[in-house]
Every structure is written in C-alpha cells, then in structure tokens.
Design an enzyme around this catalytic site. Structure first.
Site, mmCIF file in Angstrom:
data_model
loop_
_atom_site.group_PDB
_atom_site.id
_atom_site.type_symbol
_atom_site.label_atom_id
_atom_site.label_comp_id
_atom_site.label_asym_id
_atom_site.label_seq_id
_atom_site.Cartn_x
_atom_site.Cartn_y
_atom_site.Cartn_z
ATOM 1 N N ARG A 157 0.842 -1.195 0.000
ATOM 2 C CA ARG A 157 0.000 0.000 0.000
ATOM 3 C C ARG A 157 0.877 1.245 0.000
ATOM 4 O O ARG A 157 2.059 1.193 0.290
ATOM 5 C CB ARG A 157 -0.907 0.017 1.235
ATOM 6 N N LEU A 158 0.227 2.344 -0.345
ATOM 7 C CA LEU A 158 0.779 3.673 -0.140
ATOM 8 C C LEU A 158 -0.222 4.427 0.711
ATOM 9 O O LEU A 158 -1.432 4.360 0.455
ATOM 10 C CB LEU A 158 0.959 4.404 -1.474
ATOM 11 N N ASP A 159 0.245 5.137 1.721
ATOM 12 C CA ASP A 159 -0.666 5.890 2.567
ATOM 13 C C ASP A 159 -1.440 6.911 1.742
ATOM 14 O O ASP A 159 -0.982 7.349 0.679
ATOM 15 C CB ASP A 159 0.114 6.600 3.679
ATOM 16 N N TRP A 160 -2.584 7.325 2.238
ATOM 17 C CA TRP A 160 -3.448 8.241 1.487
ATOM 18 C C TRP A 160 -2.728 9.554 1.177
ATOM 19 O O TRP A 160 -2.971 10.172 0.137
ATOM 20 C CB TRP A 160 -4.745 8.516 2.256
#
Length: 205
Positions: A44-47
């Site tokens: 994932r990549l943080d928002w």
C-alpha cells in the site's frame, strides 16, 4: 502461466486510499481510477503519499512481494523540512530506531535540485523561513509509514513522499491517476526476481 493474470502499474495521486472500498465519502479510492475487476494492490501507499502502486490478481506473486523474506528495493523521492546534514544521512543509511524496531540499511542521497514531478494537489504547506530538501531513498522493506518515521527520527520531517520505483518497475511515463499494464519484459524480470527457481526451470539459457 500469465494468460489470465493482470499486472497493473498505477500512479496513485495524493489523497487516494490504496483500496477499492470507501471508508468515507470524502476520500477517493482506487475504484475512482481503475475499472478492472478482481485486481488488488500489492502492499500500500498511505493516502497522503503518491506514486507507484502495483495491482494484480496473481495471489502467489502478491504474497511474495509482501513477504519480507523476498525483500525487493523500493525507491522514494522525499521532500523534507530543512537540509539534512551528513550525520542525519548516515543514520538513515545505517538504520534508525522506530519505537522498538530498527530499520534495515538503506541507500540515501541528498539531491542537488528538486526532481521533475507533477504538482501535488493540494501543494505542501510552504514556509518562507524554513528551507526544504529532496532525498532519494531506496528501502528493502515497507513498514507502516516507515519513510516518514525515519526522517522524523533524525529531525527532518517529511513534507511530500513519492514512490518512483518498485524493484525495476518505474513510474516514468505515467501521470497521477494514470495506469497501464506491465510490459512483457517487465513481467519476465518480476517473475525472475520473485520466483528464481521456477524461472530458471522455465527459461534455460
């Protein structure tokens, strides 16, 4: 082996969640950009982070890429408050203590000029009295908010974070919100990296 699998590179914009389900009406998700059924992000990549995200429906590959045992390099461009000194850079390279965890050694370099990136929307908060600098950081692990915690631990908070590469996969040619399928050569190298034994059996030189 790959006929029914999809492998997608996506340039995730700032403010987009790395998931297809919406947890609040105010936040965009991958569903707003990618209308391909049954693919899921690898990691994932943080928002509040931007950059390269790999999506696939190949479960075994997804598991390998997320398994620390098969650590692969991830490249980030990181804008930080103030100008890191050589001592701070050496600490980041050697590994820093985050809570009860010490990060693995990393490759870190201070860039001489700002990289050529698309503008962020919204832009970072600018303060005339506080200079900023850009780092290139290459990590072989992806703990929760790791880059931000690493730079904060040495006294240089992260203002902007863009992942530009996952192993040999590059963000080049994509703009925020765009995606494309992996090219055959990219996919072959990815299988070689994640399944070296199977790869050698299939491709005999």
């Amino acid at each position: 082996m790959t006929n029914h699998y999809r492998y997608i590179l996506f340039y995730k914009p700032y403010g987009v969640l790395s998931q297809f389900t919406q947890d609040t009406p105010a936040r965009s998700t991958l569903k707003d950009y990618i209308q391909v059924p049954d693919v899921y992000p690898v990691g994932r990549l943080d928002w509040d982070s931007e950059g390269l995200l790999l999506l696939t429906n190949h479960g075994q590959l997804q598991n390998r890429l997320c398994d620390p045992q098969f650590g692969h390099e991830r490249t980030y461009l990181v804008q930080v408050e103030r100008i890191p000194d050589p001592t701070a850079l050496k600490k980041l390279e050697a590994g820093v203590l985050i809570k009860d965890y010490r990060t693995r050694p990393a490759k870190v370099r201070l860039l001489n000029e700002a990289p050529s990136l698309s503008d962020r929307n919204p832009p970072i908060r600018f303060r005339k009295t506080v200079p900023t600098a850009w780092l290139e950081m290459k990590l072989t692990e992806g703990k929760n908010r790791q880059v931000r915690r690493m730079t904060a631990a040495v006294g240089f908070p992260t203002l902007r974070l863009v992942r530009t590469a996952i192993a040999h996969l590059q963000i080049n040619g994509l703009q925020p919100g765009q995606w494309r399928d992996l090219k055959s050569r990219e996919l072959k190298l990815l299988h070689k990296l994640m399944f070296p034994v199977d790869f050698l059996k299939k491709y005999k030189y």
